[in-house]
Design a protein around this motif. Structure first.
Motif, mmCIF file in Angstrom:
data_model
loop_
_atom_site.group_PDB
_atom_site.id
_atom_site.type_symbol
_atom_site.label_atom_id
_atom_site.label_comp_id
_atom_site.label_asym_id
_atom_site.label_seq_id
_atom_site.Cartn_x
_atom_site.Cartn_y
_atom_site.Cartn_z
ATOM 1 N N LEU A 160 33.604 33.370 30.247
ATOM 2 C CA LEU A 160 33.228 34.340 31.029
ATOM 3 C C LEU A 160 33.182 34.330 32.360
ATOM 4 O O LEU A 160 33.513 35.286 33.418
ATOM 5 N N ARG A 161 32.387 33.113 32.837
ATOM 6 C CA ARG A 161 32.132 32.968 34.256
ATOM 7 C C ARG A 161 33.834 32.919 35.063
ATOM 8 O O ARG A 161 33.717 33.061 35.911
ATOM 9 N N ARG A 162 34.368 31.946 34.349
ATOM 10 C CA ARG A 162 35.919 31.899 34.891
ATOM 11 C C ARG A 162 36.524 33.148 34.998
ATOM 12 O O ARG A 162 37.109 33.526 35.978
ATOM 13 N N GLU A 163 36.527 33.927 34.144
ATOM 14 C CA GLU A 163 37.080 35.451 34.112
ATOM 15 C C GLU A 163 36.473 36.200 35.352
ATOM 16 O O GLU A 163 37.356 36.762 35.919
ATOM 17 N N THR B 28 43.191 46.640 30.879
ATOM 18 C CA THR B 28 42.644 45.661 31.877
ATOM 19 C C THR B 28 41.342 44.948 31.506
ATOM 20 O O THR B 28 41.089 45.390 30.265
ATOM 21 N N HIS B 29 41.018 44.460 32.282
ATOM 22 C CA HIS B 29 39.753 43.658 31.807
ATOM 23 C C HIS B 29 38.538 44.653 31.473
ATOM 24 O O HIS B 29 38.414 45.847 32.034
ATOM 25 N N GLY B 30 37.880 44.179 30.578
ATOM 26 C CA GLY B 30 36.474 45.046 30.250
ATOM 27 C C GLY B 30 35.028 44.493 30.894
ATOM 28 O O GLY B 30 34.280 44.827 30.206
ATOM 29 N N LEU B 31 35.136 43.756 31.732
ATOM 30 C CA LEU B 31 33.897 42.952 32.298
ATOM 31 C C LEU B 31 32.982 44.161 32.839
ATOM 32 O O LEU B 31 31.845 43.721 33.128
ATOM 33 N N PHE C 176 19.911 42.582 26.905
ATOM 34 C CA PHE C 176 21.143 43.431 27.573
ATOM 35 C C PHE C 176 21.432 42.276 28.722
ATOM 36 O O PHE C 176 21.026 41.789 29.634
ATOM 37 N N ARG C 177 22.685 41.735 28.310
ATOM 38 C CA ARG C 177 23.381 40.639 28.797
ATOM 39 C C ARG C 177 24.903 40.836 29.277
ATOM 40 O O ARG C 177 25.668 40.332 28.645
ATOM 41 N N PRO C 178 25.163 41.618 30.325
ATOM 42 C CA PRO C 178 26.387 42.138 30.499
ATOM 43 C C PRO C 178 27.039 41.004 31.574
ATOM 44 O O PRO C 178 26.543 40.119 32.102
ATOM 45 N N SER C 179 28.137 41.503 31.577
ATOM 46 C CA SER C 179 29.109 40.563 32.887
ATOM 47 C C SER C 179 28.275 40.598 34.171
ATOM 48 O O SER C 179 27.760 41.684 34.443
ATOM 49 N N LEU C 180 28.417 39.407 34.916
ATOM 50 C CA LEU C 180 27.814 39.463 36.260
ATOM 51 C C LEU C 180 28.504 40.645 37.398
ATOM 52 O O LEU C 180 28.115 40.818 38.182
ATOM 53 N N LEU C 181 29.685 41.122 36.780
ATOM 54 C CA LEU C 181 30.296 41.947 37.465
ATOM 55 C C LEU C 181 29.749 43.318 37.305
ATOM 56 O O LEU C 181 30.015 44.297 38.190
ATOM 57 N N MET C 182 28.938 43.499 36.346
ATOM 58 C CA MET C 182 28.110 44.739 36.171
ATOM 59 C C MET C 182 26.942 45.290 37.234
ATOM 60 O O MET C 182 26.517 45.979 37.401
ATOM 61 N N GLU C 183 26.587 43.879 37.921
ATOM 62 C CA GLU C 183 25.608 43.984 38.924
ATOM 63 C C GLU C 183 24.421 44.548 38.437
ATOM 64 O O GLU C 183 23.752 45.481 39.174
ATOM 65 N N ALA C 184 24.107 44.180 37.260
ATOM 66 C CA ALA C 184 22.637 44.305 36.661
ATOM 67 C C ALA C 184 22.902 46.042 36.509
ATOM 68 O O ALA C 184 21.816 46.582 36.974
ATOM 69 N N ALA C 185 23.502 46.660 36.009
ATOM 70 C CA ALA C 185 23.876 48.016 35.599
ATOM 71 C C ALA C 185 22.517 48.515 35.050
ATOM 72 O O ALA C 185 22.148 47.847 34.077
#
Length: 363
Positions: free
Chosen positions: A111-114, A319-322, A354-363
């Motif tokens: 996940l962090r790599r993507e 495309t990506h779903g992060l 609730f643990r989304p991708s970091l790209l969510m920026e804590a939505a």
């Protein structure tokens, strides 16, 4: 830029390789930096050339941006002086390398790599801010305010909101609508009107160049729409959407990530496909009208719309779903009815809370 991340591999088969300058272009361990051959790598560690000559620096930078555009994870312990500051910051952010693959359901390495790859893609594929009409139907007035707030967070796009109130009165959402910084157009429809028809009535108010579907109970990152627009551009697609990859299972208070279908078949991103997450469908308004709009039915609207798009000869890109998290409660609460056990079965990763991708920026 014709290079795209199509074919990105979520899980690398090999470790880092050395990216070095070979006189007139970049090479990887002595071989040309051929993108398909680089897909199995965890990433590339940059060895900087002596690029004091401006022409050489420009050539080297173009080569790095081509690799970034392809989604190849790049890293360096320092940045050369001729590297732009935004790219230098990404290249030297090596936090993603601190996560090692351990085979557990809580592992964050892939996940962090993507996430790192996507940040690089955004730099390499600059896209003019598009005019996007966001269409959302809701029969739950209590969710409208939070949904509008997420729309307001969208960056690098010019957005308007098309709100279909499905069995709800405008007075129930007036405060949320009037406090929204985006322009909001709305229609009211009786609860008996099919879901797809409510979407069509709202979509008829669109004035943007693109139409993006939005679900009222899911979470969207602040670059969700911009990333969709970017993918539409670099893939030259007609319809784009993300993977339905992250789910928050409310009754279990757990987040899962799936990377396969229930059948065990792979569920990759950055591919041409007939399936994208329904709450993320985006296409030009002209193409939407050409397809005939959403099917005026109550369930499986997204699925049937994608089928109609295919029959019309459109090219659909996933495309990506992060930057997207689907909320799942009890099956009866959703038009997409699957038991919670299904999501646990397909989970490649599972985390408490609730643990989304970091790209969510804590939505």
């Amino acid at each position: 830029m014709s290079v795209t991340p199509c074919g990105f591999a979520r899980t690398p088969e090999k470790g880092l390789a050395r990216l070095h300058w070979a006189g007139d272009d970049w090479a990887v361990d002595g071989r040309p930096a051929d993108v398909p051959a680089l897909r199995p790598l965890r990433g590339l560690e940059i060895e900087w050339p002596d690029a004091e000559v401006p022409e050489l620096a420009e050539l080297a930078l173009d080569g790095l941006l081509r690799l970034a555009a392809a989604g190849i994870p790049l890293t360096a312990d320092r940045a050369a002086r001729w590297v732009p500051a935004d790219l230098a910051a990404l290249l030297t952010d090596r936090a993603w390398l601190g996560h090692a693959a351990d085979g557990t359901a809580r592992c964050l390495a892939d996940l962090r790599r993507e996430e790192h790859s996507i940040r690089l893609r955004r730099l390499a594929h600059p896209t003019p801010a598009p005019k996007i009409s966001i269409v959302m139907s809701s029969k739950r007035p209590g969710l409208v305010g939070a949904a509008l707030a997420q729309m307001e967070r969208q960056r690098d796009v010019a957005a308007e909101v098309l709100l279909g109130l499905h069995g709800a009165a405008f007075e129930q959402v007036r405060a949320a609508v009037e406090s929204c910084a985006l322009p909001v157009k709305w229609v009211e429809a009786e609860a008996s009107v099919p879901f797809g028809e409510v979407l069509n009535r709202a979509a008829a108010l669109a004035s943007g160049d693109y139409l993006a579907k939005w679900d009222d109970d899911d979470w969207y990152g602040p670059r969700h729409l911009a990333d969709l627009a970017m993918a539409l551009t670099y893939a030259s697609a007609d319809v784009v959407g993300t993977t339905a990859e992250f789910f928050y299972l409310e009754p279990l208070r757990a987040t899962i990530r799936r990377t396969t279908f229930a059948s065990g078949a792979g569920y990759p991103s950055e591919v041409w496909s007939d399936h994208v997450a329904g709450g993320t469908i985006m296409l030009s308004l002209a193409k939407f009208r050409e397809i005939g709009g959403f099917p005026p039915i109550s369930r499986a609207v997204d699925l049937e719309f994608l089928k109609a798009a295919q029959r019309a000869g459109t090219r659909i890109y996933r495309t990506h779903g992060l930057g997207y998290v689907l909320r799942r409660g009890l099956s009866a609460e959703h038009t997409w009815q699957l038991p919670l056990a299904h999501f646990l079965k397909v989970a490649a990763n599972q985390w408490r809370g609730f643990r989304p991708s970091l790209l969510m920026e804590a939505a």
